[in-house]
Design a protein around this motif. Structure first.
Motif, short mmCIF file in Angstrom:
data_model
loop_
_atom_site.label_atom_id
_atom_site.label_comp_id
_atom_site.label_asym_id
_atom_site.label_seq_id
_atom_site.Cartn_x
_atom_site.Cartn_y
_atom_site.Cartn_z
N THR A 228 4.60 -3.39 0.82
CA THR A 228 5.21 -4.71 0.99
C THR A 228 4.20 -5.83 0.82
OG1 THR A 228 5.03 -4.51 3.39
CG2 THR A 228 7.13 -3.91 2.40
N SER B 141 15.08 1.40 -3.30
CA SER B 141 15.34 0.02 -2.87
C SER B 141 14.52 -0.39 -1.65
CB SER B 141 16.83 -0.19 -2.60
OG SER B 141 17.23 0.63 -1.52
N GLU B 142 14.08 0.58 -0.85
CA GLU B 142 13.32 0.27 0.36
C GLU B 142 12.11 1.19 0.47
OE1 GLU B 142 13.61 -2.04 2.72
OE2 GLU B 142 15.33 -2.92 1.69
N LYS C 257 9.35 -7.01 -3.68
CA LYS C 257 10.42 -6.04 -3.43
C LYS C 257 11.19 -5.70 -4.70
CE LYS C 257 14.25 -4.94 -0.49
NZ LYS C 257 14.90 -5.13 0.76
#
Length: 89
Positions: A17, A56-57, A22
């Motif tokens: 991060t 996605s994460e 993202k």
């Protein structure tokens, strides 16, 4: 998940991060995975991790990698971290 694996996930999420936007995370993960295992294996791993949505994460991705690969997942996540750090510097 063991405490060590939780630490690996936490470190992966923190670095990912900080270094990667993202919206760029899926492409960066694919690029890093292709470097270590090749195109075909990358597609197979992503399929077995749960498909494209797993990208996605960072936390979801890291947890699923560890669940699927165990210690090998730690190696893969650490490699991805090193590749991200190289590109960011």
């Amino acid at each position: 998940m063991s405490e060590k694996q939780s630490d690996v996930v936490e470190r992966f999420v923190k670095i990912a991060t900080e270094l990667i936007r993202k919206d760029m995370f899926p492409d960066e993960v694919r690029r890093c995975m292709r470097t270590i295992v090749g195109e075909t294996a990358t597609k197979i791993y992503i399929y077995h991790l749960g498909g494209e949505e797993v990208l996605s994460e960072p936390k979801t991705f890291a947890e699923r990698v560890l669940n699927l690969l165990g210690y090998g997942g730690e190696v893969l996540l650490n490699f991805i971290i090193k590749e991200m750090e190289k590109r960011a510097s």
